[in-house]
Structures are given as C-alpha cells and as structure tokens.
Design a protein around this motif. Structure first.
Motif, PDB file in Angstrom:
ATOM      1  N   ARG A  51      86.117  27.217  62.721  1.00  0.00           N
ATOM      2  CA  ARG A  51      87.488  26.755  62.904  1.00  0.00           C
ATOM      3  C   ARG A  51      88.426  27.256  61.794  1.00  0.00           C
ATOM      4  NH1 ARG A  51      88.470  23.335  66.674  1.00  0.00           N
ATOM      5  NH2 ARG A  51      90.329  22.513  65.649  1.00  0.00           N
ATOM      6  N   GLU A  93      84.623  38.972  69.337  1.00  0.00           N
ATOM      7  CA  GLU A  93      84.352  38.057  70.452  1.00  0.00           C
ATOM      8  C   GLU A  93      83.965  38.817  71.714  1.00  0.00           C
ATOM      9  OE1 GLU A  93      87.343  34.418  69.065  1.00  0.00           O
ATOM     10  OE2 GLU A  93      87.989  35.877  70.579  1.00  0.00           O
ATOM     11  N   SER A 134      84.879  18.631  74.757  1.00  0.00           N
ATOM     12  CA  SER A 134      85.795  19.765  74.680  1.00  0.00           C
ATOM     13  C   SER A 134      85.350  20.755  73.607  1.00  0.00           C
ATOM     14  CB  SER A 134      87.216  19.280  74.377  1.00  0.00           C
ATOM     15  OG  SER A 134      88.118  20.364  74.334  1.00  0.00           O
ATOM     16  N   ASN A 194      84.035  25.014  73.265  1.00  0.00           N
ATOM     17  CA  ASN A 194      84.635  26.020  72.382  1.00  0.00           C
ATOM     18  C   ASN A 194      85.023  25.353  71.073  1.00  0.00           C
ATOM     19  OD1 ASN A 194      85.982  28.021  71.065  1.00  0.00           O
ATOM     20  ND2 ASN A 194      87.611  28.279  72.574  1.00  0.00           N
ATOM     21  N   ARG A 211      86.090  26.624  68.392  1.00  0.00           N
ATOM     22  CA  ARG A 211      87.186  27.253  67.647  1.00  0.00           C
ATOM     23  C   ARG A 211      88.569  26.907  68.201  1.00  0.00           C
ATOM     24  NH1 ARG A 211      88.547  30.471  63.681  1.00  0.00           N
ATOM     25  NH2 ARG A 211      90.291  31.925  63.947  1.00  0.00           N
ATOM     26  N   GLN A 212      88.639  26.328  69.363  1.00  0.00           N
ATOM     27  CA  GLN A 212      89.947  26.068  69.944  1.00  0.00           C
ATOM     28  C   GLN A 212      90.784  25.155  69.049  1.00  0.00           C
ATOM     29  OE1 GLN A 212      89.889  23.722  73.600  1.00  0.00           O
ATOM     30  NE2 GLN A 212      87.842  22.989  73.100  1.00  0.00           N
ATOM     31  N   LYS A 213      92.081  25.334  69.114  1.00  0.00           N
ATOM     32  CA  LYS A 213      92.996  24.570  68.273  1.00  0.00           C
ATOM     33  C   LYS A 213      93.035  23.110  68.723  1.00  0.00           C
ATOM     34  CE  LYS A 213      95.986  28.581  67.462  1.00  0.00           C
ATOM     35  NZ  LYS A 213      97.354  29.141  67.642  1.00  0.00           N
ATOM     36  N   GLU A 266      94.918  22.453  71.773  1.00  0.00           N
ATOM     37  CA  GLU A 266      94.187  22.776  73.005  1.00  0.00           C
ATOM     38  C   GLU A 266      93.188  21.675  73.346  1.00  0.00           C
ATOM     39  OE1 GLU A 266      94.156  27.652  72.766  1.00  0.00           O
ATOM     40  OE2 GLU A 266      92.778  26.508  71.489  1.00  0.00           O
ATOM     41  N   VAL A 267      92.557  21.106  72.324  1.00  0.00           N
ATOM     42  CA  VAL A 267      91.657  19.976  72.567  1.00  0.00           C
ATOM     43  C   VAL A 267      92.440  18.798  73.131  1.00  0.00           C
ATOM     44  CG1 VAL A 267      90.047  18.342  71.511  1.00  0.00           C
ATOM     45  CG2 VAL A 267      90.106  20.712  70.722  1.00  0.00           C
ATOM     46  N   ASP A 312      93.183  19.428  76.686  1.00  0.00           N
ATOM     47  CA  ASP A 312      91.966  19.338  77.482  1.00  0.00           C
ATOM     48  C   ASP A 312      91.538  17.890  77.706  1.00  0.00           C
ATOM     49  OD1 ASP A 312      89.719  20.386  78.849  1.00  0.00           O
ATOM     50  OD2 ASP A 312      88.504  20.242  77.039  1.00  0.00           O
TER      51      ASP A 312
END
Length: 320
Positions: free
Chosen positions: A19, A44, A179, A183, A185-187, A190-191, A194
């Motif tokens: 992260r 990636e 969530s 992933n 690494r998602q910000k 974004e969490v 989600d």
C-alpha cells in the motif's frame, strides 16, 4: 524477464508494503511519480500477480489446517474438477510435484468443518483419491523476499498465528477485509466505494485491524515463473529439537535470502522451509550448505516442487 535495479527495488518495496503510495515509492527509488506509476503498471502486467492482505487467523478466532492430497492417475480433467471443488474454500492451494499431488491450507472454526471438507472430497473422487495428511499449523513466518533487493537491506518478518486474544470482527470490518482480499493496494476511497462505507470509517477501521494484529501486512504476490524462480518446499527431519535449536533455525531462515516461509505445525515435519530459487541446482546447493553448517542436526529431508498456485487468500475459510 530482465529487471533493472529500480524495478527490483520497487518489487522489494511492494513486497514489504503493497500500500506504499507512489509519492513514497518515488522517493525511495529516485524517480518521478509518473515514472514510478509507469514502472509499477508494467510490473503488474508482467511480474506481479496480485496484492494480498496478510491476516492473522488466530486473531480472527480461526484454526489453520494444512492438508496434503495424493491422487493416482492425475489427469487434466481430474485436476480441473478438484480445483473447482476446493478453490473457494481454501486459503491457500498449490499443485505439487513429488510425494503429494496438491497442498492446501484451510481456515476453519473447528475440526468438524475440516472433516466435512475431507468427506466431500472422498465422495467426489472415490477411485482417484489415494491419501491425505492433515496437520494443525501453529505459526507461519513470512520473510521478506530478499532476492529482490540484493544489498538494499531486508524488511520486517510477519508471524501469522502468534497467540493472543481474538478480535470480534463486525460486519463493516468484514466488508473491508473482503475488499482488501481482492486487492490490497487499492486506495481507501476505492474500498469505501466497494463497501458502501465512508472513507473516514474505512481508514479508522483499517487502523484498528492493524493495531489489533488482525492485519499483519500488505504484500505484492510475485509471478515467480515470469521472474525465472522455482518454488520449493523442503521438509527437514531433525535429530534434536529444543528451543535453542529452533532459534538457530529461525535465524538461518531470516538470513537466507531465498527462504520465504517457515511453517511450524502439529503433525508436520520437524522443520518446514519454502525456498524461491533460480534453479533446482541452486536449491540443492543451499540444502547441502545448510546440512554442512549444522553437522549432526539433519537426519533426512524431502523436497516438493510447487509448480502452480491456484489460490492465496488469508480471508477464505471452509464453508461446507
């Protein structure tokens, strides 16, 4: 694939903290943010399979069971059927070359869930199924992949399974963990999107989960085949077992750049090490050196090749 020094450094940093924001990554590798974004995206596409959230199953009130499976006449059709049956229930799932056919790790509330899973597998493959071996995992030491960074220094070791109090995960935190499972690494925004929670709640709850040692780390999961690495499990059988010997072996695992995991289990071998190496010759050179450096300690050892990983999720548990 060929990686330059900055690519390797990025892989090392994302292995330690998936992260880590682009601003910090850019400072660490002396590149612009745009340059880092480009390189991470390329990694990636080629060298990073996923970003995983490492959870402590003990803190979630779960037990961890490792099960080896042996099949006869393993065909592609049988393999596909077995994968379809097991994958969604397994925390970890890999194909094995050697004494066993598959290795799995299941998180469960109790041993009865494991028994139901085994019964279901026996019923699904009555003729092909030969054997299984179950052990209770007590600790797994997660070491930084030192082969990424050469002389850049190591990183923290995460210990999954350290005893302590359990944490009562509520519905909001369960959504966050689910969530992040998909992933890591998602910000946080974004969490939040989600999960339907506010970003402030997501940040606060993630910090709580980290402080309670439910979340141990966020790590990049490398594509070892793309990086030209082989994944081996070595079971060592020892002539003596005492606390000083165990400390000595843990120190070895921490120093050895290709050792990524050390597993302690009830019902397992005396010492379980997982190596990610450049070749089989490289592995046996390391084993020979280990044996020579510890005269009289190693009675025997077995080598397994993990050649295909189907699943790695620290949040999945048996639901049958």
């Amino acid at each position: 694939m060929d990686l330059d020094k900055k690519d390797r450094r990025l892989l090392s940093l994302l292995d330690q903290d998936a992260r880590m924001p682009y601003t910090q990554l850019a400072k660490q590798v002396s590149l612009s943010q745009e340059g880092v974004r480009y390189r991470v995206k390329r990694l990636e596409d080629t060298a990073i399979k996923d970003y995983v959230t490492v959870l402590n199953h003990n803190a979630l009130g779960r037990r961890s069971y490792r099960i080896f499976f042996k099949f006869q006449d393993r065909t592609r059709e049988l393999e596909e059927q077995f994968v379809d049956l097991v994958r969604d229930h397994a925390a970890w799932f890999v194909r094995v070359r050697g004494e066993w056919s598959f290795n799995t790790m299941f998180f469960a509330d109790d041993e009865y869930a494991v028994k139901r899973m085994l019964d279901r597998i026996h019923e699904a493959f009555p003729e092909a199924f030969l054997d299984n071996h179950v052990s209770l995992v007590t600790r797994i030491y997660h070491y930084p992949r030192q082969f990424f960074h050469d002389d850049q220094g190591g990183g923290d070791t995460q210990v999954m399974g350290d005893p302590g109090g359990t944490y009562d995960v509520d519905q909001k935190e369960r959504k966050i963990l689910e969530s992040l499972r998909r992933n890591a690494r998602q910000k946080t925004v974004e969490v939040a999107r989600d999960t339907g929670l506010s970003e402030r709640v997501v940040r606060y709850r993630m910090k709580q989960l980290e402080d309670a040692d439910v979340i141990l780390a966020y790590r990049a999961l490398p594509d070892l085949q793309a990086l030209g690495r082989l994944y081996y499990k070595v079971h060592f059988h020892l002539n003596k077992q005492d606390e000083e010997t165990r400390k000595q072996l843990r120190r070895y695992a921490e120093r050895e750049a290709t050792v990524t995991y050390l597993t302690e289990a009830v019902g397992g071998p005396d010492l379980e090490l997982e190596y990610q190496v450049g070749s089989s010759r490289n592995l046996y050179e390391k084993i020979d050196s280990f044996v020579e450096d510890n005269p009289g300690l190693i009675r025997d050892y077995d080598v397994l090749l993990y050649d295909k990983e189907y699943q790695l999720s620290y949040f999945n548990k048996i639901t049958v």
